[in-house]
Enzyme design. Structure first.
Site, PDB file in Angstrom:
ATOM      1  N   THR A  35     -10.414   1.893  16.178  1.00 40.81           N
ATOM      2  CA  THR A  35     -10.040   2.258  17.565  1.00 40.81           C
ATOM      3  C   THR A  35     -11.284   2.402  18.439  1.00 40.81           C
ATOM      4  OG1 THR A  35      -8.167   3.412  16.647  1.00 40.81           O
ATOM      5  CG2 THR A  35      -8.734   3.939  18.914  1.00 40.81           C
ATOM      6  N   MET A  88      -1.892   2.170  16.084  1.00 45.00           N
ATOM      7  CA  MET A  88      -0.525   1.844  16.488  1.00 45.00           C
ATOM      8  C   MET A  88       0.124   2.957  17.295  1.00 45.00           C
ATOM      9  SD  MET A  88       0.927  -0.773  13.871  1.00 45.00           S
ATOM     10  CE  MET A  88      -0.103  -2.107  13.263  1.00 45.00           C
ATOM     11  N   HIS A 125     -12.737  11.692  12.345  1.00 41.64           N
ATOM     12  CA  HIS A 125     -11.684  11.436  11.354  1.00 41.64           C
ATOM     13  C   HIS A 125     -11.913  12.267  10.096  1.00 41.64           C
ATOM     14  CE1 HIS A 125     -10.808   7.854  13.815  1.00 41.64           C
ATOM     15  NE2 HIS A 125      -9.597   7.920  13.280  1.00 41.64           N
ATOM     16  N   THR A 163      -7.886  -1.506   9.008  1.00 44.46           N
ATOM     17  CA  THR A 163      -9.080  -1.584   9.867  1.00 44.46           C
ATOM     18  C   THR A 163     -10.271  -2.129   9.061  1.00 44.46           C
ATOM     19  OG1 THR A 163      -9.724   0.699   9.374  1.00 44.46           O
ATOM     20  CG2 THR A 163      -8.280   0.352  11.280  1.00 44.46           C
ATOM     21  N   GLY A 219      -0.305   4.875  -0.601  1.00 39.45           N
ATOM     22  CA  GLY A 219      -1.422   5.396   0.190  1.00 39.45           C
ATOM     23  C   GLY A 219      -0.970   6.469   1.174  1.00 39.45           C
ATOM     24  N   ARG A 220      -1.950   7.053   1.861  1.00 37.86           N
ATOM     25  CA  ARG A 220      -1.618   8.080   2.879  1.00 37.86           C
ATOM     26  C   ARG A 220      -0.651   7.510   3.919  1.00 37.86           C
ATOM     27  NH1 ARG A 220      -6.983   9.652   1.767  1.00 37.86           N
ATOM     28  NH2 ARG A 220      -7.647   7.719   2.735  1.00 37.86           N
ATOM     29  N   LYS A 272     -12.025   8.917   5.159  1.00 42.01           N
ATOM     30  CA  LYS A 272     -12.005   7.620   5.862  1.00 42.01           C
ATOM     31  C   LYS A 272     -13.186   6.776   5.394  1.00 42.01           C
ATOM     32  CE  LYS A 272     -11.502   5.374  10.338  1.00 42.01           C
ATOM     33  NZ  LYS A 272     -10.508   4.413   9.828  1.00 42.01           N
ATOM     34  N   GLY A 297       0.849  -1.196   0.000  1.00 43.76           N
ATOM     35  CA  GLY A 297       0.000   0.000   0.000  1.00 43.76           C
ATOM     36  C   GLY A 297       0.882   1.242   0.000  1.00 43.76           C
ATOM     37  N   ALA A 298       2.044   1.125  -0.666  1.00 39.85           N
ATOM     38  CA  ALA A 298       3.112   2.128  -0.546  1.00 39.85           C
ATOM     39  C   ALA A 298       2.755   3.512  -1.081  1.00 39.85           C
ATOM     40  CB  ALA A 298       4.377   1.611  -1.247  1.00 39.85           C
TER      41      ALA A 298
HETATM   42  P1  NAD Z   1      -5.320   4.953   1.484  1.00 38.30           P
HETATM   43  O1  NAD Z   1      -6.564   4.659   0.701  1.00 38.30           O
HETATM   44  O2  NAD Z   1      -4.683   6.294   1.378  1.00 38.30           O
HETATM   45  O3  NAD Z   1      -4.183   3.866   1.130  1.00 38.30           O
HETATM   46  C1  NAD Z   1      -4.427   2.497   0.892  1.00 38.30           C
HETATM   47  C2  NAD Z   1      -3.496   2.072  -0.223  1.00 38.30           C
HETATM   48  O4  NAD Z   1      -3.604   0.654  -0.394  1.00 38.30           O
HETATM   49  C3  NAD Z   1      -3.846   2.740  -1.569  1.00 38.30           C
HETATM   50  O5  NAD Z   1      -2.694   3.366  -2.100  1.00 38.30           O
HETATM   51  C4  NAD Z   1      -4.301   1.552  -2.410  1.00 38.30           C
HETATM   52  O6  NAD Z   1      -4.008   1.697  -3.795  1.00 38.30           O
HETATM   53  C5  NAD Z   1      -3.497   0.421  -1.787  1.00 38.30           C
HETATM   54  N1  NAD Z   1      -3.991  -0.901  -2.213  1.00 38.30           N
HETATM   55  C6  NAD Z   1      -5.261  -1.271  -2.476  1.00 38.30           C
HETATM   56  N2  NAD Z   1      -5.284  -2.549  -2.928  1.00 38.30           N
HETATM   57  C7  NAD Z   1      -4.002  -2.989  -2.916  1.00 38.30           C
HETATM   58  C8  NAD Z   1      -3.381  -4.219  -3.270  1.00 38.30           C
HETATM   59  N3  NAD Z   1      -4.089  -5.248  -3.744  1.00 38.30           N
HETATM   60  N4  NAD Z   1      -2.044  -4.324  -3.126  1.00 38.30           N
HETATM   61  C9  NAD Z   1      -1.315  -3.283  -2.669  1.00 38.30           C
HETATM   62  N5  NAD Z   1      -1.837  -2.079  -2.329  1.00 38.30           N
HETATM   63  C10 NAD Z   1      -3.171  -1.943  -2.441  1.00 38.30           C
HETATM   64  O7  NAD Z   1      -5.720   4.624   2.989  1.00 38.30           O
HETATM   65  P2  NAD Z   1      -4.901   5.006   4.322  1.00 38.30           P
HETATM   66  O8  NAD Z   1      -5.461   6.258   4.911  1.00 38.30           O
HETATM   67  O9  NAD Z   1      -3.434   4.913   4.057  1.00 38.30           O
HETATM   68  O10 NAD Z   1      -5.380   3.833   5.294  1.00 38.30           O
HETATM   69  C11 NAD Z   1      -5.103   2.475   4.991  1.00 38.30           C
HETATM   70  C12 NAD Z   1      -5.620   1.587   6.124  1.00 38.30           C
HETATM   71  O11 NAD Z   1      -4.894   1.883   7.333  1.00 38.30           O
HETATM   72  C13 NAD Z   1      -7.097   1.826   6.476  1.00 38.30           C
HETATM   73  O12 NAD Z   1      -7.692   0.579   6.810  1.00 38.30           O
HETATM   74  C14 NAD Z   1      -7.028   2.730   7.692  1.00 38.30           C
HETATM   75  O13 NAD Z   1      -8.173   2.669   8.505  1.00 38.30           O
HETATM   76  C15 NAD Z   1      -5.824   2.137   8.369  1.00 38.30           C
HETATM   77  N6  NAD Z   1      -5.168   2.975   9.384  1.00 38.30           N
HETATM   78  C16 NAD Z   1      -4.682   2.325  10.466  1.00 38.30           C
HETATM   79  C17 NAD Z   1      -3.990   3.012  11.440  1.00 38.30           C
HETATM   80  C18 NAD Z   1      -3.398   2.249  12.604  1.00 38.30           C
HETATM   81  O14 NAD Z   1      -2.719   2.862  13.460  1.00 38.30           O
HETATM   82  N7  NAD Z   1      -3.578   0.934  12.653  1.00 38.30           N
HETATM   83  C19 NAD Z   1      -3.834   4.412  11.336  1.00 38.30           C
HETATM   84  C20 NAD Z   1      -4.343   5.062  10.201  1.00 38.30           C
HETATM   85  C21 NAD Z   1      -5.001   4.312   9.210  1.00 38.30           C
END
Ligand code: NAD
Length: 269
Positions: free
Chosen positions: A166, A125, A155, A100, A11-12, A159, A8-9
């Site tokens: 959480t 985390m 959020h 999540t 993503g945000r 989202k 998911g490199a």
């Molecule tokens: P985002 O949509 O910005 O990023 C997700 C990324 O995953 C995207 O770039 C997407 O293209 C990629 N993706 C989708 N399918 C894929 C695949 N098959 N292979 C590889 N990559 C793939 O979302 P985000 O804001 O980065 O959040 C991602 C997740 O992290 C959500 O579930 C969010 O709730 C969770 N999150 C968790 C925490 C924590 O502390 N655990 C904190 C913030 C966000």
């Protein structure tokens, strides 16, 4: 150096994780994965993360990247979590997942993988939220019955899931301390509208969405004459990605099993 891949490199969270991994003393970025067809495929993960060229091209070949890594950090979407878990088990690669809104099938996939490799999954985390979970358990126990409990989370507008993982975890912690009055499905009340007088054992859960709010959680314990509020405000996603990187360094030294951030931070037990 621990060979680390970020799934998911683009993503945000993923871009920030690439930056954190590159800066971590113990970790070395060896792979970065995105969805097939994503515009970022083939681009350099460091360049995309604003770091400059790192020599790690973003790939859509999850299996190959997992096989080459000692640990995978994955913040994506539930279906990706399940596939990453199965591949990590197959290739003896440790896994840190922060995704999540997992369903039963994805939780089962993590549990299955955890029979073969060490897995950390946590919906939040940050160190502060994990301390909050402990404080909420303690407050629930100390205050006892007679306090109405409500959870409010806020959020950013992008989202996808609600309530936040959480908020769910906070509710689970409360239920664990008061199991005698029912399980989470019986007690959770998601938002209110119309005629809906409050039940004594309800746990109200409310999701606010807007703008660029990184993540806020408040647990309210209210009774006649007073209320106690415990809360956490994240002002930067770095609090999550630092936790993810800390988990990645920790998990490679653990035997197979399913762990959460309470274990990573030494707060469990
Ligand atoms: P985002 O949509 O910005 O990023 C997700 C990324 O995953 C995207 O770039 C997407 O293209 C990629 N993706 C989708 N399918 C894929 C695949 N098959 N292979 C590889 N990559 C793939 O979302 P985000 O804001 O980065 O959040 C991602 C997740 O992290 C959500 O579930 C969010 O709730 C969770 N999150 C968790 C925490 C924590 O502390 N655990 C904190 C913030 C966000």
């Amino acid at each position: 150096m621990i060979k680390t891949a970020v799934v998911g490199a683009a993503g945000r969270m993923g871009r920030m994780l690439v930056r954190e991994v590159a800066a971590a003393e113990q970790l070395e970025l060896v792979g970065a994965v995105e969805a097939s067809g994503a515009p970022s495929i083939g681009q350099d993960a460091g360049t995309l993360a604003g770091l400059g060229h790192l020599g790690v091209a973003i790939s859509d070949d999850l299996a190959r990247v997992v096989a080459a890594a000692e640990v995978v950090i994955e913040f994506t979407a539930p279906e990706v979590t399940a596939r990453a878990a199965a591949l990590c088990a197959e290739h003896a690669t440790a896994l840190v997942s922060g995704t999540t809104a997992l369903g039963d099938a994805e939780h089962a996939a993590l549990e299955q993988a955890a029979t073969k490799v060490a897995v950390v999954w946590a919906p939040n985390m940050s160190v502060g939220v994990n301390v909050l979970l402990r404080l909420v358990a303690e407050a629930t126990r100390l205050l006892g019955s007679g306090y109405d409990i409500e959870i409010v989370e806020a959020h950013h507008r992008q989202k996808k899931d609600a309530p936040s993982g959480t908020a769910r975890r906070l509710a689970e912690v409360i239920v664990e301390q008061t199991a005698e009055v029912g399980d989470l499905d019986q007690r959770a009340r998601h938002g209110r509208e119309g005629l809906c007088a409050r039940g004594a054992d309800e746990i109200g859960i409310h999701a606010v969405r807007g703008g660029d709010i990184v993540g806020e959680h408040t647990v309210l314990f209210a009774t006649e004459g007073e209320r106690v509020e415990l809360g956490h405000r994240a002002s930067s996603r770095q609090t999550f990605t630092r936790g993810g990187v800390r988990a990645a360094a920790w998990v490679t030294e653990q035997p197979p099993g399913l762990y959460d951030m309470q274990h990573v931070l030494g707060l469990a037990g």
